[in-house]
Design an enzyme around this catalytic site. Structure first.
Site, PDB file in Angstrom:
ATOM      1  N   GLY A  44      31.925 -29.160 -15.589  1.00  0.00           N
ATOM      2  CA  GLY A  44      31.816 -30.466 -16.213  1.00  0.00           C
ATOM      3  C   GLY A  44      32.310 -30.431 -17.643  1.00  0.00           C
ATOM      4  N   CYS A  45      32.596 -31.609 -18.169  1.00  0.00           N
ATOM      5  CA  CYS A  45      33.154 -31.695 -19.521  1.00  0.00           C
ATOM      6  C   CYS A  45      32.133 -31.226 -20.555  1.00  0.00           C
ATOM      7  CB  CYS A  45      33.626 -33.112 -19.812  1.00  0.00           C
ATOM      8  SG  CYS A  45      32.402 -34.405 -19.523  1.00  0.00           S
TER       9      CYS A  45
END
Lengths: 346, 346, 346, 346
Positions: B149-150
């Site tokens: 995920g970012c």
């Protein structure tokens, strides 16, 4: 290997030249000129280049530079390039000037609008106006390029086919342009502060903007007669991008299809000019970070006028990208070498 | 030639995959999947691709796709990838999943935080968490990648060396993250409207954001023990970028130099992680459009805490760029192939 | 009629004082001080005031001014107010100082963090820290107000009830603050240019920001013991607004309801502090242009920490609005006189 | 006490009506109509109103409402107001319609541009076009006001004096307008998302925007003959504000002074229209949050054209503020009652 020098490498346009040239094969930046930051680490000025550029900023000693590189880009205030070039330098190195010094054929017009004495009028005649879509062949053999202004590039490409084909009356042209704030440069001015620009739009230079004679001169060549236009730029709260909305009266009764055929005639083979599909408007976000110019038009039968629209990234097709496009041509490379960045969205 | 399929190509992350893959030599995008736009011209959805992409959008028929391409990227809502893969597919094609489906080892934790029944728990064990800076060797031989995920990417890279070296107490970690709006996706929601986001900042998902267990799991591996952190994301009025500011107490009396040595130990040889010079803060603008993660830290002797900071472009190192970094490793290419874009500024 | 003088009326906070005072009944601005624009038409500096203000800018002659007005606001750089006041002046006119000169009780701490010699330490003792929600009665009778800083106002109001009630350990406090760009002032600096701030977020003053001792001093009074906190401000691409996200460990096992009861105890009767409903996060847009401070909190049982959030408009409750709130109290007016602007959205 | 009902109170213009009316003496909002949020707490939809508005949203039952209040504002989609009014209602309550239903005298033109069947053509004749600077006396005695559109208000006020005095040829008028995004409303559309609007500018509705016939009709009255104009709106990345740049050819040889005299003739006594000093351009930031319209012009002798510029806040003078200005007139109040907000900057 093309060896490159940049004078004015710490302005926004200079930084964009570095961004676009940095990881090209066969190109090496040998000189990061910046009068304001001499001796400082370039990457401390533009931290995006950290670990990518190790050099320090240099002065603007054109003579020394001319002995070191194949091409010099001058991304400097008006007047500087003209003061740096002479026959010896031009015999040793190609010069691509991103300032206005060699864009205007008539030195009197230049001096009137720019309020400067021109230091090298003798080279105006040989300088090539570096709009490859119009002057491609001349660019290839030039040693001095006058890289077009951001507004003139966008304005001209937006209206050129209809002017050239005589479908609109160029003296009815009204060019309403909107620019992102990078066009104002990196100078520390109150008017360019975040809080002054954000949540605001305004016109500036109304009736007196210095890109006006440049636009008119190039349109005059296309029209084959003198052209006078209304040109009004606006400052928009965004970093990059120019949108031109241009209005003109038809000379006759050209249909939507005939107008489109004119655009296709001039742009069908151009890689960097994209004629959009009918009904699609140019938007700056669709060209951001790229060398594309997106253009389209709408015929308004109610007024017998045509509304022409064009969008570019002012830092790329409006400055550094076009300069590199010219460099490619001058060095016999494919015109889009290193310039095929896909526009970045969002 | 690596043949690529993208499921979810019209979301922002999908569009970024296209941007980054489009003009690479030896890569060909064969499938622009998009359930919402099946049959439509891809470039009508992302007009930046006009004249660059001629294909129409396709459905998400993974079976058909698996016969056509070498690697599939799924940039889709949670749960979809897990519902599409099976042994036959994974035996035919590599899958890089940009959703969270295979990021969490404990399926119960996944189902609790994501409020979804996992459709393919049997593949969680073999999926490799695609953070090349930590799992490089595993990535090379994986057939299923859980692309991080970012927020986890930025959070982890920011604090990893100090956790790994035991210099900070990971259970004192407070991670305050700030994200641009592209992280919210392209869905038409009132909360994502321009007028709602502009001139505003807010926290969201306080205490319950789904990236929390992902961050904790990866930090637990680094710490060698269970880790619980406070993680709070904020929505910032900008398109791209994540900045993480993380706070933790020192376990001992490490000096600034010892902390720096830990960062250097892990990042000196990493191309994409840039440890900034002392006193220089990470800023999202310096990584925009690139796959870089810029990190730095500041020791605060007054509180015996260290403030760690990291910046990435959430669309690139936080999504599409990292996915391509993984792809490069999986296909034996140099890790930074096609990923050396210089950050774009301004 | 309260006659008002403003020294520093052309900074952003000064302009905001004018905006808020201009059309009040019973208040008259008699002096638009501005060293930089002496003799110039005030409305040429702030064109929003065109046809609303006819005066020219004046110097900062406090002696002359003290004979003309009832209250002077100093919205000036650190050090100036301290250099302008003396016993004679304070005996003639009330002074509300928006700079930090009289906020810190310990002159040594002031001089260390501000790197300035204090010119009037003899008045520090009598100056009242003008946070009406805490010091209301003292404000009423003060002749010299130290108007709180923007970050301290927001930080303090966000955490005050839990510190005061001993529900959190104040020495575990981590205050992560995010500010709009007007906080950086109207000075022409490259770092404040539109293109540098837009599409960017960064921390600044990490570990050394000068609002830190101010926050700590006020929290110490609330806690009844010395308090040291981690405070990190960030610059956000928006004009106005501060959001504070603060983290602390519970001292015991207080429930969500007990925490809420503490907030209600202190804020239920406060007009300007709005305790939001459970689950609603403060957002800067909901207070923009107003004197409100919106606060809320979230208990995180996983970490035994509480996340406290607060939002203000830095120009209003963080500067000019609070100064006027103090003025109202000093002149026996209802505290919210002229300050009931509804936040402007969008 | 004027009792007010608002139908469409949760759109942006409706919210602005609430903001401007909320703390006025002698005005009470009795009905917060909102079809989308019936029964919900108004302040949960617009959290800026938290603790300021306690009411729930109501339906749009005009009959019931007409018995309760003195004036109804309809800030609703086209067609709704026309479908709600009848003779009985208009005999009981004044109606100020912020939609376009009663702006166009010729119902055929309305139906052609709006692609709607008009539900109450019988009231078009009596409706007064609520531009007080032109129709002040008619407004005072009206029972049905067609509140002007945002673009028409700004366009008309920008060019009116020169058209009225015959100094420009109205059929050469080209109106290039730029609007903030609040003009697009609060509907959840991809085109209005933050990431789509930010860092972008585009034209829209080229040649077909529905404000065109409204502008033309009002200009025709001023010119005393039919007028056809080119009108092109653009979407600008900001919340509020409209800037109009209008171009027209002089009919004769009017000097700068004569043009100025015309503007002064019409605007010298107008509180809300500010004719700026020579050389000062209108900017949206200088009118934000206020009911002002700033106008100016520049004669361009090179082209014998005049460039006229005007700026308003589209939410105030372009919608809610002007509606209240009309209400004030209808109820015999001073026109600027409750509308003297100083523009907010920055």
């Amino acid at each position: 290997m093309i060896k490159v020098g940049i004078i004015g490498s710490t302005g926004y346009a200079g930084g964009e030249l570095v961004r676009l040239l940095l990881q090209r094969e066969n190109v090496e930046i040998k000189w990061y000129g910046s009068r304001s930051y001499i001796g400082q680490d370039y990457a401390s000025v533009y931290a995006n280049m950290f670990q990518l550029v190790d050099e320090n900023c240099m002065d603007d000693n054109m003579k020394e530079l001319a002995g070191l590189v194949d091409v010099v880009f001058t991304a400097t205030p008006q007047g500087l390039c003209a003061s740096l070039v002479d026959e010896e330098i031009l015999s040793k190195v190609k010069v691509i000037d991103l300032s206005a010094d060699f864009r205007i054929r008539d030195v009197g017009v230049y001096e009137q609008w720019y309020k400067l004495k021109h230091a090298s009028p003798q080279f105006i005649g040989e300088a090539v106006y570096g709009l490859p879509e119009v002057n491609r062949e001349l660019v290839k053999s030039a040693r001095l390029i006058a890289n077009p202004g951001c507004f003139p590039t966008c304005s001209f490409l937006t209206v050129y086919p209809l002017v050239k084909e005589g479908l609109i009356d160029p003296n009815t042209l009204i060019i309403d342009a909107k620019s992102g704030t990078s066009g104002a440069g990196r100078g520390a001015k109150v008017d360019s502060l975040y809080c002054e620009v954000n949540e605001n739009i305004k016109a500036y230079g109304v009736g007196v903007h210095r890109h006006t004679p440049e636009i008119e001169e190039q349109l005059s060549y296309a029209a084959g007669k003198p052209v006078t236009v209304s040109f009004t730029p606006h400052l928009v709260p965004m970093n990059r991008g120019i949108l031109v909305t241009a209005y003109a009266s038809l000379t006759g009764n050209a249909s939507e299809e005939e107008l489109r055929a004119a655009y296709e005639k001039y742009y069908q083979k151009e890689y960097f000019v994209r004629l959009l599909k009918p009904g699609v408007v140019p938007q700056t976000r669709w060209v951001e970070g790229s060398n594309f110019a997106d253009v389209n038009f709408k015929l308004d039968p109610r007024t017998n006028r045509v509304v022409m629209m064009g969008a570019i990234d002012n830092m790329v097709k409006g400055a550094a990208g076009q300069a590199i496009q010219n460099m490619n041509l001058m060095f016999g490379l494919a015109e889009h070498t290193g310039l095929r960045q896909v526009p970045m969205f969002p």
